[in-house]
Scaffold this motif. Structure first.
Motif, PDB file in Angstrom:
ATOM      1  N   MET A 139       2.884  10.075   5.116  1.00  0.00           N
ATOM      2  CA  MET A 139       3.126   8.633   5.110  1.00  0.00           C
ATOM      3  C   MET A 139       2.209   7.920   6.088  1.00  0.00           C
ATOM      4  SD  MET A 139       5.176   8.039   2.754  1.00  0.00           S
ATOM      5  CE  MET A 139       5.445   6.302   3.117  1.00  0.00           C
ATOM      6  N   GLN A 140       1.954   8.544   7.259  1.00  0.00           N
ATOM      7  CA  GLN A 140       1.018   7.937   8.197  1.00  0.00           C
ATOM      8  C   GLN A 140      -0.392   7.928   7.626  1.00  0.00           C
ATOM      9  OE1 GLN A 140       1.964  10.626  11.424  1.00  0.00           O
ATOM     10  NE2 GLN A 140       2.727   8.921  12.668  1.00  0.00           N
ATOM     11  N   ALA A 141      -0.736   9.006   6.941  1.00  0.00           N
ATOM     12  CA  ALA A 141      -2.088   9.101   6.384  1.00  0.00           C
ATOM     13  C   ALA A 141      -2.331   8.051   5.316  1.00  0.00           C
ATOM     14  CB  ALA A 141      -2.309  10.497   5.805  1.00  0.00           C
ATOM     15  N   MET A 142      -1.249   7.598   4.633  1.00  0.00           N
ATOM     16  CA  MET A 142      -1.419   6.598   3.581  1.00  0.00           C
ATOM     17  C   MET A 142      -2.066   5.329   4.111  1.00  0.00           C
ATOM     18  SD  MET A 142      -0.532   7.698   0.648  1.00  0.00           S
ATOM     19  CE  MET A 142      -0.299   6.173  -0.280  1.00  0.00           C
ATOM     20  N   SER A 143      -1.851   5.015   5.370  1.00  0.00           N
ATOM     21  CA  SER A 143      -2.416   3.782   5.930  1.00  0.00           C
ATOM     22  C   SER A 143      -3.929   3.851   6.058  1.00  0.00           C
ATOM     23  CB  SER A 143      -1.784   3.501   7.303  1.00  0.00           C
ATOM     24  OG  SER A 143      -2.100   4.555   8.207  1.00  0.00           O
ATOM     25  N   TYR A 144      -4.512   5.039   5.856  1.00  0.00           N
ATOM     26  CA  TYR A 144      -5.950   5.180   5.985  1.00  0.00           C
ATOM     27  C   TYR A 144      -6.665   5.210   4.631  1.00  0.00           C
ATOM     28  CZ  TYR A 144      -4.715   6.180  10.767  1.00  0.00           C
ATOM     29  OH  TYR A 144      -4.201   6.074  12.041  1.00  0.00           O
ATOM     30  N   PHE A 145      -5.902   4.963   3.544  1.00  0.00           N
ATOM     31  CA  PHE A 145      -6.526   4.887   2.230  1.00  0.00           C
ATOM     32  C   PHE A 145      -7.351   3.607   2.135  1.00  0.00           C
ATOM     33  CE2 PHE A 145      -3.682   8.199   0.945  1.00  0.00           C
ATOM     34  CZ  PHE A 145      -4.299   8.786  -0.145  1.00  0.00           C
ATOM     35  N   ARG A 146      -8.543   3.737   1.647  1.00  0.00           N
ATOM     36  CA  ARG A 146      -9.352   2.563   1.319  1.00  0.00           C
ATOM     37  C   ARG A 146      -9.850   2.751  -0.097  1.00  0.00           C
ATOM     38  NH1 ARG A 146     -14.776   0.991   2.032  1.00  0.00           N
ATOM     39  NH2 ARG A 146     -15.253   2.896   3.178  1.00  0.00           N
ATOM     40  N   ILE A 147      -9.438   1.865  -1.000  1.00  0.00           N
ATOM     41  CA  ILE A 147      -9.744   2.008  -2.416  1.00  0.00           C
ATOM     42  C   ILE A 147     -10.776   0.958  -2.817  1.00  0.00           C
ATOM     43  CG2 ILE A 147      -8.827   1.918  -4.755  1.00  0.00           C
ATOM     44  CD1 ILE A 147      -6.179   2.865  -3.674  1.00  0.00           C
ATOM     45  N   VAL A 148     -11.851   1.413  -3.418  1.00  0.00           N
ATOM     46  CA  VAL A 148     -12.900   0.523  -3.898  1.00  0.00           C
ATOM     47  C   VAL A 148     -12.861   0.515  -5.423  1.00  0.00           C
ATOM     48  CG1 VAL A 148     -15.370   0.045  -3.946  1.00  0.00           C
ATOM     49  CG2 VAL A 148     -14.321   1.012  -1.879  1.00  0.00           C
ATOM     50  N   ILE A 149     -12.694  -0.655  -6.021  1.00  0.00           N
ATOM     51  CA  ILE A 149     -12.611  -0.779  -7.473  1.00  0.00           C
ATOM     52  C   ILE A 149     -13.822  -1.569  -7.977  1.00  0.00           C
ATOM     53  CG2 ILE A 149     -11.275  -1.654  -9.421  1.00  0.00           C
ATOM     54  CD1 ILE A 149      -8.778  -1.323  -7.777  1.00  0.00           C
ATOM     55  N   ASN A 150     -14.558  -0.967  -8.866  1.00  0.00           N
ATOM     56  CA  ASN A 150     -15.691  -1.630  -9.504  1.00  0.00           C
ATOM     57  C   ASN A 150     -15.354  -1.870 -10.969  1.00  0.00           C
ATOM     58  OD1 ASN A 150     -17.359  -1.482  -7.168  1.00  0.00           O
ATOM     59  ND2 ASN A 150     -17.751   0.675  -7.625  1.00  0.00           N
ATOM     60  N   CYS A 151     -15.401  -3.123 -11.398  1.00  0.00           N
ATOM     61  CA  CYS A 151     -15.054  -3.476 -12.781  1.00  0.00           C
ATOM     62  C   CYS A 151     -16.254  -4.053 -13.508  1.00  0.00           C
ATOM     63  CB  CYS A 151     -13.902  -4.483 -12.815  1.00  0.00           C
ATOM     64  SG  CYS A 151     -12.317  -3.774 -12.308  1.00  0.00           S
ATOM     65  N   MET A 152     -16.358  -3.731 -14.768  1.00  0.00           N
ATOM     66  CA  MET A 152     -17.433  -4.239 -15.609  1.00  0.00           C
ATOM     67  C   MET A 152     -16.848  -4.589 -16.970  1.00  0.00           C
ATOM     68  SD  MET A 152     -21.147  -2.506 -16.169  1.00  0.00           S
ATOM     69  CE  MET A 152     -20.390  -0.934 -16.519  1.00  0.00           C
ATOM     70  N   VAL A 153     -17.229  -5.710 -17.528  1.00  0.00           N
ATOM     71  CA  VAL A 153     -16.716  -6.174 -18.819  1.00  0.00           C
ATOM     72  C   VAL A 153     -17.832  -6.069 -19.863  1.00  0.00           C
ATOM     73  CG1 VAL A 153     -15.702  -8.099 -20.096  1.00  0.00           C
ATOM     74  CG2 VAL A 153     -15.105  -7.749 -17.687  1.00  0.00           C
ATOM     75  N   ALA A 154     -17.500  -5.470 -21.001  1.00  0.00           N
ATOM     76  CA  ALA A 154     -18.459  -5.331 -22.098  1.00  0.00           C
ATOM     77  C   ALA A 154     -17.865  -5.937 -23.357  1.00  0.00           C
ATOM     78  CB  ALA A 154     -18.810  -3.868 -22.325  1.00  0.00           C
ATOM     79  N   ALA A 155     -18.609  -6.796 -24.037  1.00  0.00           N
ATOM     80  CA  ALA A 155     -18.154  -7.404 -25.288  1.00  0.00           C
ATOM     81  C   ALA A 155     -18.587  -6.543 -26.463  1.00  0.00           C
ATOM     82  CB  ALA A 155     -18.729  -8.807 -25.428  1.00  0.00           C
ATOM     83  N   VAL A 156     -17.661  -6.318 -27.389  1.00  0.00           N
ATOM     84  CA  VAL A 156     -17.955  -5.535 -28.587  1.00  0.00           C
ATOM     85  C   VAL A 156     -17.447  -6.308 -29.796  1.00  0.00           C
ATOM     86  CG1 VAL A 156     -17.840  -3.328 -27.375  1.00  0.00           C
ATOM     87  CG2 VAL A 156     -15.778  -4.259 -28.423  1.00  0.00           C
ATOM     88  N   PRO A 157     -17.994  -6.074 -30.979  1.00  0.00           N
ATOM     89  CA  PRO A 157     -17.505  -6.766 -32.180  1.00  0.00           C
ATOM     90  C   PRO A 157     -16.023  -6.496 -32.410  1.00  0.00           C
ATOM     91  CG  PRO A 157     -19.595  -5.681 -32.628  1.00  0.00           C
ATOM     92  CD  PRO A 157     -19.159  -5.220 -31.270  1.00  0.00           C
ATOM     93  N   GLU A 158     -15.330  -7.481 -32.929  1.00  0.00           N
ATOM     94  CA  GLU A 158     -13.883  -7.398 -33.062  1.00  0.00           C
ATOM     95  C   GLU A 158     -13.446  -6.379 -34.107  1.00  0.00           C
ATOM     96  OE1 GLU A 158     -10.082 -10.479 -33.465  1.00  0.00           O
ATOM     97  OE2 GLU A 158     -12.143 -11.218 -33.519  1.00  0.00           O
ATOM     98  N   ASP A 159     -14.290  -6.099 -35.094  1.00  0.00           N
ATOM     99  CA  ASP A 159     -13.869  -5.257 -36.212  1.00  0.00           C
ATOM    100  C   ASP A 159     -14.164  -3.772 -36.006  1.00  0.00           C
ATOM    101  OD1 ASP A 159     -16.592  -5.465 -36.314  1.00  0.00           O
ATOM    102  OD2 ASP A 159     -16.719  -5.891 -38.457  1.00  0.00           O
TER     103      ASP A 159
END
Length: 413
Positions: free
Chosen positions: A22-42
């Protein structure tokens, strides 16, 4: 166009000696990289994944439908997937209590109910492995089950009270292989998932994941395969039926190829709905101000409703339980709101009744209007004495004074 959103997560963890978890949880650092891609609807969900496959690099990937509304942590699905080293794990939720029916337009003003098409799910006795899946199958139709599955597992539990939540964990390499080889597959739910389930006990002769070479080295192959069987059984305290099936190839020293398809069945106390229709939009809005109020993130008043401090109520106007009146909206005198959501900056006249409805932002409603079981989109106008029942009103549409509408979709042409 449809959008595919890809997120990669990196965890940076720093542990100090003698620290508890539980103490170690305070040392989590999460990096999230998001990218959006458009594709045809069909192209379907499978086609969308093909389009972004070159961006996927993790050994396991999580696919979540953008219209899923749920409080189930995705990590619970991922944990089951990795625990069993599965090829695919799907999240299943309890079907709605109100029964297998849905409202559909009959082409006229009224709506009719038609039977909802069931998902037929086959599970092993432990309810961990997915043995059969038939999407959209009606109960009265015959169900065909593979004999090899039944022989391997001995018994199967057939369920029609579970729905596919459209949240999946996949082993990326296998998913990529299927997408490449089955180029006509368009849907994860209707094509790829059933294919993986059907082929999980397919008798392909492999040696440590590589097809056997017919070179006459049967003694070497026999020894290697026996070692593979020993590893399978040694690494699993309770071997799955896949492991037992792979090692029980009578009359042969070769190990059958199998893969595991798992199911994560969410607790009935969890909320799980898909916002994929107007009816679902109405139902979910009512749930969020009702039994699933914890999803809203807001605190309800002593009257079990939410009225924004900036909202204005006229004389003898009542806003009942399980209602939400949002920022800057104004209501005239002698109005009544029951089990409904009213958005931001709406202008509502006097003697207006709103029941079981969703009214979006910047809507103007004249005096004496009655609205029941309807969805009204932003910037729409209802002139005085309009009556709506079970209707959908598009953005910016104007309902003329004194008109009555029942079961209609009203929108600009």
């Amino acid at each position: 166009m449809e959008a595919g959103i890809m997120c990669s997560v990196r965890q940076h963890i720093a542990f100090r000696e003698h620290e508890c978890p539980m103490q170690a949880m305070s040392y989590f650092r999460i990096v999230i990289n998001c990218m959006v891609a458009a594709v045809p609807e069909d192209v379907g969900t499978a086609g969308a994944l093909r389009a972004i496959a070159h961006h996927l690099s993790a050994s396991d990937i999580l696919v979540v439908s953008g219209d899923l509304v749920s409080d189930i942590p995705p990590g619970a699905l991922a944990a089951v997937h990795r625990q069993h080293d599965a090829v695919v794990t799907t999240m299943l939720c309890s079907a709605p209590v109100n029964g297998p029916t849905e409202l559909v337009s009959s082409g006229g003003k009224d709506k009719i109910k038609k039977p909802r098409r069931y998902n037929i799910i086959g599970l092993d006795p432990t309810k961990q492995f997915l043995l059969h899946v038939a999407t959209g199958a009606e109960v009265e139709k015959d169900i065909r089950i593979q004999k090899s599955i039944l022989r391997a597992v001995d018994q199967m539990e057939i369920r029609a009270d579970l729905v596919d939540a459209h949240m999946y964990a996949f082993k990326r390499s296998i998913l990529q292989e299927v997408l490449d080889e089955k180029d006509k597959f368009r849907s994860l739910k209707e094509d790829i998932l059933p294919y993986l389930v059907r082929s999980q006990l397919k008798s392909e002769v492999l040696l440590n994941g590589v097809p056997q070479a017919e070179n006459g080295n049967e003694m070497v192959n026999s020894q290697n395969n026996q070692a593979a069987v020993s590893r399978i059984l040694a690494n699993a305290s309770t071997p799955s039926f896949h492991d037992l099936y792979a090692s029980s190839n009578k009359g042969s020293t070769l190990v059958r190829r199998t893969h595991k398809c798992c199911a994560y069945i969410a607790s009935e106390s969890k909320y799980c709905q898909r916002l994929n229709s107007i009816q679902a939009f109405s139902d979910i809005n009512r749930d969020v101000i009702g039994d699933a109020s914890h999803l809203s993130g807001y605190s309800f008043s002593a009257h079990n409703n939410i009225i924004h401090p900036s909202a204005q109520l006229g004389s003898r106007t009542t806003v009942g339980p399980h209602c939400m009146l949002w920022e800057g909206s104004q209501m005239g005198d002698k109005c009544s709101v029951k089990r409904s959501v009213i958005g931001r900056h709406c202008r509502i006249g006097s003697n207006v009744k709103v029941v079981n409805s969703v009214i979006m932002d910047h809507v103007t409603i004249g005096d004496g209007c009655s609205i029941q079981g309807s969805v009204i989109c932003s910037n729409a106008q209802l002139q005085e004495r309009s009556v709506l029942k079970d209707c959908q009103v598009g953005a910016g549409f104007v309902i003329t004074a004194g008109s009555e509408h029942k079961g209609e979709s009203l929108a600009r042409k």
